[in-house]
Design a protein around this motif. Structure first.
Motif, PDB file in Angstrom:
ATOM      1  N   GLN A  46       0.787  -1.164   0.139  1.00 10.18           N
ATOM      2  CA  GLN A  46      -0.002   0.094   0.026  1.00 10.18           C
ATOM      3  C   GLN A  46       0.977   1.069  -0.052  1.00 10.18           C
ATOM      4  O   GLN A  46       0.525   2.125  -0.713  1.00 10.18           O
ATOM      5  CB  GLN A  46      -0.966   0.005   1.147  1.00 10.18           C
ATOM      6  N   TYR A  47       1.734   1.199   0.733  1.00 10.87           N
ATOM      7  CA  TYR A  47       2.704   2.608   0.845  1.00 10.87           C
ATOM      8  C   TYR A  47       3.511   2.493  -0.233  1.00 10.87           C
ATOM      9  O   TYR A  47       3.528   3.822  -0.854  1.00 10.87           O
ATOM     10  CB  TYR A  47       3.770   2.419   2.095  1.00 10.87           C
ATOM     11  N   ASP A  69       2.538   1.623  -3.333  1.00 11.75           N
ATOM     12  CA  ASP A  69       1.509   2.162  -4.421  1.00 11.75           C
ATOM     13  C   ASP A  69       1.227   3.773  -4.045  1.00 11.75           C
ATOM     14  O   ASP A  69       1.167   4.349  -5.136  1.00 11.75           O
ATOM     15  CB  ASP A  69       0.235   1.337  -4.228  1.00 11.75           C
ATOM     16  N   ASP A  70       0.995   4.076  -3.090  1.00  8.83           N
ATOM     17  CA  ASP A  70       0.726   5.617  -2.705  1.00  8.83           C
ATOM     18  C   ASP A  70       1.851   6.367  -2.916  1.00  8.83           C
ATOM     19  O   ASP A  70       1.614   7.699  -3.168  1.00  8.83           O
ATOM     20  CB  ASP A  70       0.342   5.506  -1.064  1.00  8.83           C
ATOM     21  N   HIS A 130      -4.077   9.509   2.628  1.00  6.25           N
ATOM     22  CA  HIS A 130      -4.510   8.852   1.438  1.00  6.25           C
ATOM     23  C   HIS A 130      -5.424   7.721   1.897  1.00  6.25           C
ATOM     24  O   HIS A 130      -6.098   7.044   0.924  1.00  6.25           O
ATOM     25  CB  HIS A 130      -3.172   7.731   1.495  1.00  6.25           C
TER      26      HIS A 130
END
Length: 91
Positions: free
Chosen positions: A36-37, A39-40, A78
């Motif tokens: 997730q990190y 991707d963000d 986010h």
């Protein structure tokens, strides 16, 4: 992310209790594994990124408060980071 390295650096950088460092390192590792990190922020979560961001937390905070403070900021900017927070009442 090297979980063992993060754990030892958390103890050293924040004078953290080993149990708290182990919990935060595990959550950070789970966050890194989730991608997730990455991707963000278009790059992997590293030990250095964790340490730098936790260092930005209010100085009087303990390690778990620092971790949750950073995750709160990520949640606001986010979304989707709440699941990586540490519940202080279960530590």
């Amino acid at each position: 992310m090297d979980r063992t390295q993060l754990e030892s650096q958390l103890i050293e950088a924040f004078d953290a209790e080993p149990a708290a460092a182990r919990i935060v390192a595990r959550q950070a590792s789970d966050l890194a594994d989730s991608a997730q990190y990455a991707d963000d922020f278009e790059g992997p979560l590293t030990v250095e990124i964790v340490l730098d961001n936790l260092d930005d937390a209010p100085a009087e905070s303990d390690l778990i408060e620092r971790w949750n403070w950073w995750l709160g900021a990520l949640e606001l900017s986010h979304g989707g980071y709440q699941r990586f927070r540490v519940r202080p009442d279960v530590v």
